[in-house]
Write an enzyme that holds these catalytic residues in place. Structure first.
Site, PDB file in Angstrom:
ATOM      1  N   LYS A  19      -5.678   4.833  18.854  1.00 52.90           N
ATOM      2  CA  LYS A  19      -5.762   5.689  17.660  1.00 52.90           C
ATOM      3  C   LYS A  19      -7.217   6.063  17.368  1.00 52.90           C
ATOM      4  O   LYS A  19      -7.515   7.184  16.930  1.00 52.90           O
ATOM      5  CB  LYS A  19      -5.141   4.970  16.464  1.00 52.90           C
ATOM      6  CG  LYS A  19      -5.229   5.716  15.125  1.00 52.90           C
ATOM      7  CD  LYS A  19      -4.595   7.094  15.191  1.00 52.90           C
ATOM      8  CE  LYS A  19      -4.280   7.680  13.828  1.00 52.90           C
ATOM      9  NZ  LYS A  19      -5.357   7.667  12.850  1.00 52.90           N
ATOM     10  N   HIS A  37      -8.114   8.776  19.667  1.00 58.94           N
ATOM     11  CA  HIS A  37      -7.379   9.946  19.168  1.00 58.94           C
ATOM     12  C   HIS A  37      -8.171  10.628  18.053  1.00 58.94           C
ATOM     13  O   HIS A  37      -8.354  11.852  18.048  1.00 58.94           O
ATOM     14  CB  HIS A  37      -6.013   9.471  18.662  1.00 58.94           C
ATOM     15  CG  HIS A  37      -5.269  10.430  17.783  1.00 58.94           C
ATOM     16  ND1 HIS A  37      -5.579  10.616  16.442  1.00 58.94           N
ATOM     17  CD2 HIS A  37      -4.215  11.241  18.028  1.00 58.94           C
ATOM     18  CE1 HIS A  37      -4.762  11.494  15.912  1.00 58.94           C
ATOM     19  NE2 HIS A  37      -3.922  11.900  16.846  1.00 58.94           N
ATOM     20  N   GLY A  74       0.059   4.530  -0.783  1.00 61.06           N
ATOM     21  CA  GLY A  74      -0.738   5.743  -0.905  1.00 61.06           C
ATOM     22  C   GLY A  74      -0.107   6.916  -0.192  1.00 61.06           C
ATOM     23  O   GLY A  74       1.116   6.995  -0.027  1.00 61.06           O
ATOM     24  N   ARG A  75      -0.961   7.830   0.309  1.00 57.15           N
ATOM     25  CA  ARG A  75      -0.470   9.080   0.906  1.00 57.15           C
ATOM     26  C   ARG A  75       0.492   8.822   2.056  1.00 57.15           C
ATOM     27  O   ARG A  75       1.444   9.577   2.255  1.00 57.15           O
ATOM     28  CB  ARG A  75      -1.651   9.920   1.400  1.00 57.15           C
ATOM     29  CG  ARG A  75      -2.474  10.559   0.297  1.00 57.15           C
ATOM     30  CD  ARG A  75      -3.497  11.524   0.853  1.00 57.15           C
ATOM     31  NE  ARG A  75      -4.481  10.871   1.698  1.00 57.15           N
ATOM     32  CZ  ARG A  75      -5.687  10.501   1.302  1.00 57.15           C
ATOM     33  NH1 ARG A  75      -6.049  10.711   0.050  1.00 57.15           N
ATOM     34  NH2 ARG A  75      -6.549   9.935   2.128  1.00 57.15           N
ATOM     35  N   MET A  76       0.252   7.780   2.846  1.00 56.63           N
ATOM     36  CA  MET A  76       1.105   7.534   4.005  1.00 56.63           C
ATOM     37  C   MET A  76       2.090   6.390   3.763  1.00 56.63           C
ATOM     38  O   MET A  76       3.254   6.479   4.148  1.00 56.63           O
ATOM     39  CB  MET A  76       0.254   7.264   5.248  1.00 56.63           C
ATOM     40  CG  MET A  76      -0.477   8.511   5.728  1.00 56.63           C
ATOM     41  SD  MET A  76      -1.468   8.258   7.205  1.00 56.63           S
ATOM     42  CE  MET A  76      -0.204   7.980   8.449  1.00 56.63           C
ATOM     43  N   GLY A  77       1.645   5.309   3.129  1.00 52.52           N
ATOM     44  CA  GLY A  77       2.523   4.162   2.926  1.00 52.52           C
ATOM     45  C   GLY A  77       3.787   4.509   2.167  1.00 52.52           C
ATOM     46  O   GLY A  77       4.897   4.122   2.554  1.00 52.52           O
ATOM     47  N   GLU A  79     -10.043  14.200  17.783  1.00 52.71           N
ATOM     48  CA  GLU A  79      -9.731  15.067  16.644  1.00 52.71           C
ATOM     49  C   GLU A  79     -11.002  15.658  16.040  1.00 52.71           C
ATOM     50  O   GLU A  79     -11.051  16.849  15.703  1.00 52.71           O
ATOM     51  CB  GLU A  79      -8.967  14.249  15.601  1.00 52.71           C
ATOM     52  CG  GLU A  79      -8.618  14.954  14.317  1.00 52.71           C
ATOM     53  CD  GLU A  79      -7.997  13.983  13.345  1.00 52.71           C
ATOM     54  OE1 GLU A  79      -8.685  13.627  12.354  1.00 52.71           O
ATOM     55  OE2 GLU A  79      -6.850  13.553  13.563  1.00 52.71           O
ATOM     56  N   TYR A  80     -12.048  14.844  15.915  1.00 53.54           N
ATOM     57  CA  TYR A  80     -13.320  15.333  15.399  1.00 53.54           C
ATOM     58  C   TYR A  80     -13.813  16.516  16.246  1.00 53.54           C
ATOM     59  O   TYR A  80     -14.267  17.536  15.719  1.00 53.54           O
ATOM     60  CB  TYR A  80     -14.386  14.236  15.453  1.00 53.54           C
ATOM     61  CG  TYR A  80     -14.363  13.216  14.333  1.00 53.54           C
ATOM     62  CD1 TYR A  80     -13.172  12.806  13.740  1.00 53.54           C
ATOM     63  CD2 TYR A  80     -15.538  12.638  13.886  1.00 53.54           C
ATOM     64  CE1 TYR A  80     -13.166  11.859  12.731  1.00 53.54           C
ATOM     65  CE2 TYR A  80     -15.541  11.689  12.872  1.00 53.54           C
ATOM     66  CZ  TYR A  80     -14.351  11.296  12.298  1.00 53.54           C
ATOM     67  OH  TYR A  80     -14.346  10.352  11.306  1.00 53.54           O
ATOM     68  N   GLY A  93       0.843  -1.190   0.000  1.00 53.17           N
ATOM     69  CA  GLY A  93       0.000   0.000   0.000  1.00 53.17           C
ATOM     70  C   GLY A  93       0.875   1.236   0.000  1.00 53.17           C
ATOM     71  O   GLY A  93       1.476   1.579   1.022  1.00 53.17           O
TER      72      GLY A  93
END
Length: 326
Positions: free
Chosen positions: A189, A192, A9-12, A196-197, A7
């Site tokens: 998480k 967390h 993507g944006r983080m992987g 955050e919301y 994966g």
């Protein structure tokens, strides 16, 4: 150390880049061959499927799955369970439900494969800032991969030590922490993200009130045309409400003061809902967190400036795009 990443993507992809910057090696796979090719150009070892990835790793293998929560992650873990060997380590670093982790850990333990659930925060900024990681699962696996987590984490940096923690030995100050048995990392998480919301909703509603004081319905003698970009910049400097989320709010307003690029359709990725479910199970009242979640639902029917602010923050920290935006 060597790590397999599934994966990109944006983080992987950026996790791999951060590791390679600091001398670690990575074998990578993604369903999109272009993503694999790009990281191969940057020094990663490419693979064309899961079997190819596993075959190129040295025992004990460590494979990090960084995919969307749900069926795609579950099916990938199931497939890897047939390819990995006893003593190997499988990591789910996405935003999976902690209850899925418990099931996956039990299934893999029967095969001698060690499982870690790693709640990972850092979004698109993690490459340079580092990733805050909440690590649950097999303690020996967490210890074995400590060099990986230490590299990915932000480190102590310039944040002052918390009074009262003198003499306490913990990796928390470095930005990563082993939290306990399987599921605990993603549970922490999840909470967390629920918090955050609430924080995002508070900032967004406050910005909406500041903007609204300039409308014609307000008496002229207390009608103010406030510069929200300047106000958020002001609050970043010495205010008690300063935070990284406020930093991102200031960036959004500096780039687009009226947030014209946003419709205000605010999505939720699951953790907020799961947080509310956990609170119900524990009989813990969470009026702020539940209201923040419901506000996102409402945004999909009719949007406000506050909703646009939420969308802007989501794009800043996670690269999230509204439906229909490119």
């Amino acid at each position: 150390m060597q790590l397999g990443m599934i994966g990109l993507g944006r983080m992987g992809g950026n996790i791999v880049r951060r590791l390679m910057r600091h001398g670690h090696t990575s074998v990578v796979y993604d369903a999109n061959p272009d993503s694999v090719a790009q990281l191969a150009q940057e020094g990663a070892t490419p693979s064309h499927d899961l079997a190819s990835l596993v075959a190129q790793l040295q025992a004990p293998r460590a494979v990090w799955v960084m995919l969307p929560a749900g069926e795609i992650t579950a099916s990938t873990i199931q497939m890897l369970s047939t390819l990995l060997e006893p003593g190997d380590i499988l990591i789910d670093g996405g935003n999976s439900n902690f209850q899925d982790d418990v099931r996956h850990a039990q299934m893999l333990k029967a095969k001698g494969i060690r499982y870690l659930d790693v709640g990972t925060s850092g979004g698109v900024w993690g490459l340079d800032r580092g990733y805050c990681m909440m690590i649950g699962g097999d303690a020996t696996a967490a210890q074995h991969l400590d060099p990986i987590f230490k590299t990915l984490a932000p480190g102590v940096g310039t944040i002052p030590k918390t009074p009262g923690r003198e003499g306490k030995v913990s990796t928390a100050e470095e930005g990563y922490l082993y939290t306990g048995p399987a599921g605990s990392g993603h549970f922490v998480k999840m909470i967390h993200n629920g918090i955050e919301y609430g924080l995002m909703q508070a900032y967004a509603e406050g910005m909406d009130v500041l903007k609204g004081v300039g409308q014609d319905s307000i008496p002229a003698d207390r009608r103010y045309q406030l510069d929200l970009a300047d106000i958020t910049e002001l609050w970043r400097r010495g205010s008690i409400v300063s935070s990284w989320l406020l930093d991102l709010t200031a960036i959004s307003l500096a780039e687009d003061p009226e947030l014209k690029a946003y419709s205000g359709h605010v999505q939720d990725s699951g953790e907020g809902r799961w947080t509310i479910n956990a609170a119900i199970e524990e009989a813990v009242p969470v009026p702020v967190l539940s209201a923040a979640l419901f506000a996102r639902f409402r945004s999909r029917q009719i949007s406000t400036f506050a909703d646009k602010m939420l969308s802007a923050m989501r794009k800043q920290f996670g690269g999230h795009q509204e439906p229909g935006k490119h």
